[in-house]
Design a protein around this motif. Structure first.
Motif, PDB file in Angstrom:
ATOM      1  N   GLY A  29       0.791  -1.231   0.000  1.00 59.95           N
ATOM      2  CA  GLY A  29       0.000   0.000   0.000  1.00 59.95           C
ATOM      3  C   GLY A  29       0.820   1.275   0.000  1.00 59.95           C
ATOM      4  N   MET A  30       2.153   1.123  -0.048  1.00 59.63           N
ATOM      5  CA  MET A  30       3.013   2.317   0.001  1.00 59.63           C
ATOM      6  C   MET A  30       3.094   2.974  -1.370  1.00 59.63           C
ATOM      7  SD  MET A  30       4.536   2.076   3.167  1.00 59.63           S
ATOM      8  CE  MET A  30       6.286   2.305   3.266  1.00 59.63           C
ATOM      9  N   VAL A  31       2.877   4.265  -1.407  1.00 58.04           N
ATOM     10  CA  VAL A  31       2.883   4.986  -2.681  1.00 58.04           C
ATOM     11  C   VAL A  31       4.316   5.181  -3.182  1.00 58.04           C
ATOM     12  CG1 VAL A  31       2.247   7.135  -3.845  1.00 58.04           C
ATOM     13  CG2 VAL A  31       0.773   6.192  -2.064  1.00 58.04           C
ATOM     14  N   ARG A  32       4.489   5.060  -4.486  1.00 58.80           N
ATOM     15  CA  ARG A  32       5.806   5.225  -5.112  1.00 58.80           C
ATOM     16  C   ARG A  32       6.400   6.587  -4.758  1.00 58.80           C
ATOM     17  NH1 ARG A  32       4.195   4.570 -10.962  1.00 58.80           N
ATOM     18  NH2 ARG A  32       5.681   6.270 -11.179  1.00 58.80           N
ATOM     19  N   PRO A  33       7.605   6.582  -4.192  1.00 58.10           N
ATOM     20  CA  PRO A  33       8.213   7.854  -3.768  1.00 58.10           C
ATOM     21  C   PRO A  33       8.360   8.870  -4.908  1.00 58.10           C
ATOM     22  CG  PRO A  33       9.457   5.983  -2.907  1.00 58.10           C
ATOM     23  CD  PRO A  33       8.438   5.414  -3.838  1.00 58.10           C
ATOM     24  N   ASP A  34       8.603   8.401  -6.122  1.00 58.09           N
ATOM     25  CA  ASP A  34       8.773   9.368  -7.222  1.00 58.09           C
ATOM     26  C   ASP A  34       7.466  10.114  -7.518  1.00 58.09           C
ATOM     27  OD1 ASP A  34       8.001   6.696  -8.185  1.00 58.09           O
ATOM     28  OD2 ASP A  34       7.993   7.621 -10.173  1.00 58.09           O
ATOM     29  N   LEU A  35       6.351   9.427  -7.320  1.00 49.95           N
ATOM     30  CA  LEU A  35       5.061  10.098  -7.522  1.00 49.95           C
ATOM     31  C   LEU A  35       4.850  11.180  -6.465  1.00 49.95           C
ATOM     32  CD1 LEU A  35       2.288   7.452  -8.342  1.00 49.95           C
ATOM     33  CD2 LEU A  35       3.286   9.163  -9.859  1.00 49.95           C
ATOM     34  N   ILE A  36       5.211  10.832  -5.230  1.00 48.19           N
ATOM     35  CA  ILE A  36       5.036  11.791  -4.142  1.00 48.19           C
ATOM     36  C   ILE A  36       5.931  13.008  -4.375  1.00 48.19           C
ATOM     37  CG2 ILE A  36       5.261  12.165  -1.654  1.00 48.19           C
ATOM     38  CD1 ILE A  36       4.753   9.152  -1.283  1.00 48.19           C
ATOM     39  N   LYS A  37       7.169  12.737  -4.797  1.00 44.49           N
ATOM     40  CA  LYS A  37       8.107  13.847  -5.022  1.00 44.49           C
ATOM     41  C   LYS A  37       7.595  14.785  -6.112  1.00 44.49           C
ATOM     42  CE  LYS A  37      12.934  14.989  -5.881  1.00 44.49           C
ATOM     43  NZ  LYS A  37      12.538  16.202  -6.589  1.00 44.49           N
ATOM     44  N   LYS A  38       7.066  14.189  -7.166  1.00 46.41           N
ATOM     45  CA  LYS A  38       6.559  14.995  -8.277  1.00 46.41           C
ATOM     46  C   LYS A  38       5.433  15.914  -7.781  1.00 46.41           C
ATOM     47  CE  LYS A  38       4.485  14.333 -12.799  1.00 46.41           C
ATOM     48  NZ  LYS A  38       3.424  13.429 -13.240  1.00 46.41           N
ATOM     49  N   ARG A  39       4.549  15.349  -6.992  1.00 44.94           N
ATOM     50  CA  ARG A  39       3.439  16.120  -6.451  1.00 44.94           C
ATOM     51  C   ARG A  39       3.956  17.221  -5.511  1.00 44.94           C
ATOM     52  NH1 ARG A  39      -0.583  15.194  -2.291  1.00 44.94           N
ATOM     53  NH2 ARG A  39       1.123  14.617  -0.892  1.00 44.94           N
ATOM     54  N   ASP A  40       4.860  16.834  -4.612  1.00 47.54           N
ATOM     55  CA  ASP A  40       5.382  17.793  -3.642  1.00 47.54           C
ATOM     56  C   ASP A  40       6.085  18.955  -4.339  1.00 47.54           C
ATOM     57  OD1 ASP A  40       4.374  16.151  -1.743  1.00 47.54           O
ATOM     58  OD2 ASP A  40       6.270  15.686  -0.749  1.00 47.54           O
TER      59      ASP A  40
END
Lengths: 236, 236
Positions: free
Chosen positions: A171-182
């Motif tokens: 269930g952990m979201v891909r860190p690259d997706l989070i970084k892009k959003r952030d």
């Protein structure tokens, strides 16, 4: 990306005539339900039938009452955002009243909020805190109808059930997706997570929700041919 | 069908004042990018792809992605507390023909709905809306409903349903038709005369569209989550 962003969906650019027609209609029609949308939430979701696929989502939220919200979900917050689905959000109180088969289709929101994944872009954290406290105890049911993340130029296939991020590996979201959003909103999910420790963890999250976590079972919707019950023959 | 289209009231407490104030704030601060593109309100009817006898009044709020593609949110009534019951994608015949054959059955034709006068834009003068409807008559739509309000569901229950549109005389329930005609002060029969010159798709109704001239039903399938949850995931 399988297809270039500009090609989704394909089609000729707007004619002047159509633009005028649209403007005219907009002036004459009240579009009442659309005006009720009062929040933009950016978060992430996972496909139930393929939990490796994660997407960034933009929810435009309408509150009907204290226990019920309905969201139009887009894949981006700009004016070209594609409508990819609908999510319903209900309070724990309403959720406990659903039958167990129905509950399987819903996901919890506590982790998504506590971890900082769920944000209201451009709104100071302080302002939304009370709302986040409420939302941490809610459940959501999200159907995705256009899988733009795999490059579908047009909406294809039956709807897909979506799950919420969770603190366990699948269930952990891909860190690259989070970084892009952030980066886009100039925020830090990690910092938000720290500032949200004080948000109360719900005492109880019903294990029928997030069904995959306890049961390792996911869901797929199939469409199958059937003889339609008709009023007149033939169809069409 | 007594007293309008909406029967069941959504359960829940009235919105708390604090929540309402907060949402006034978010609505002011936040942008509503893709939602601002919604510019027209179309009223029509849908029925379930496996059961024509179940018919629903559908209020479409649509935005153009380009000249050949619209995306619409569907509500059960065009009011503040309208339930978001589904969505529809509308594409040109040219785009429809690019779809793989197994996708085509999800899509329905709009020719009859337009030509019969039944699909209309509330509040827009006939001469103006006909300019746009002339185009709509040639398109195909894919509609999914998530909330079966016709069953009296006060919450969105069960799995998504594929919907179809009217294709010939005798299908629409007279009660539903009259109800809408009375509320909007219009006559489908009269408007039909104004639209006799309009034509459907250039290549005629595609035999695979409209549920392959047969019917469609969605079913839920439980599968093992892929991959097994025991596999540790490593992000690099």
């Amino acid at each position: 990306m399988a297809a270039s962003e500009a090609e989704i969906p394909p089609g000729k650019s707007m004619t002047v005539e159509q633009t005028m027609l649209d403007k005219g209609a907009q002036m004459l029609q009240t579009l009442e339900p659309i005006k009720q949308m009062s929040q933009h939430v950016c978060t992430f979701a996972l496909y139930s039938n393929d939990m490796h696929r994660h997407i960034e989502t933009h929810h435009y939220v309408t509150r009907i009452n204290q226990d019920f919200l309905q969201c139009a979900v887009y894949d981006s917050d700009d004016s070209h955002g594609r409508l990819i689905g609908v999510e319903y959000i209900i309070s724990d109180r309403l959720f406990e009243g659903l039958n167990p088969e129905e509950q399987k289709l819903w996901h919890s929101h506590a982790y998504e909020i506590k971890s900082g994944l769920w944000v209201n872009p451009r709104v100071p954290e302080m302002v939304v805190k009370p709302e986040l406290e409420n939302l941490a105890r809610t459940y959501g049911k999200f159907w995705c109808t256009w899988q733009t993340d795999r490059g579908d130029k047009l909406p294809m296939g039956p709807p897909a059930l979506m799950m919420s991020p969770q603190a366990v590996n699948l269930g952990m979201v891909r860190p690259d997706l989070i970084k892009k959003r952030d980066d886009k909103y100039n925020i830090s999910t990690d910092t938000l997570k720290v500032s949200r420790v004080e948000i109360g963890e719900p005492e109880w999250i019903n294990p029928q929700a997030d069904y995959w976590k306890q049961h390792q079972k996911c869901f797929v919707v199939d469409a199958e041919p059937v003889e339609m019950k008709k009023i007149v023959d033939p169809f069409p | 069908m007594e007293g309008g289209p909406t029967q069941a009231e959504i359960p829940g407490e009235p919105t708390h004042t604090g929540t309402a104030v907060l949402e006034t704030a978010t609505a002011t601060i936040q942008g509503f990018g893709p939602v601002n593109k919604i510019h027209q309100h179309l009223c029509a009817f849908h029925f379930y792809a496996d059961d024509m006898t179940r018919q629903v009044e559908a209020h479409h709020f649509c935005g153009h992605q380009n000249e050949e593609f619209r995306q619409c949110l569907i509500y059960d009534k065009p009011e503040k507390d309208g339930k978001l019951i589904g969505l529809e994608y509308i594409i040109s015949e040219r785009l429809f023909l690019t779809l793989p054959d197994n996708e085509k059955p999800f899509w329905h034709s709009h020719e009859y709905e337009v030509k019969s006068g039944i699909l209309f834009m509330p509040g827009v003068p006939g001469i103006v809306q006909r300019q746009d409807l002339e185009k709509v008559a040639k398109t195909y739509g894919k509609t999914i409903h998530f909330w079966q309000v016709d069953k009296g569901d006060s919450l969105p229950l069960g799995i998504p349903q594929v919907m179809m549109a009217l294709t010939r005389d005798g299908q629409l329930r007279p009660g539903l038709a009259q109800d809408v005609e009375n509320r909007y002060g219009i006559s489908f029969e009269k408007e039909r005369e104004n639209r006799v010159h309009m034509t459907g798709p250039d290549h005629g109704l595609h035999p695979l569209a409209n549920a392959k001239c047969q019917g469609l039903r969605t079913v839920l399938r439980e599968v093992d989550c892929q991959p097994a949850d025991s596999m540790p995931r490593v992000f690099t």
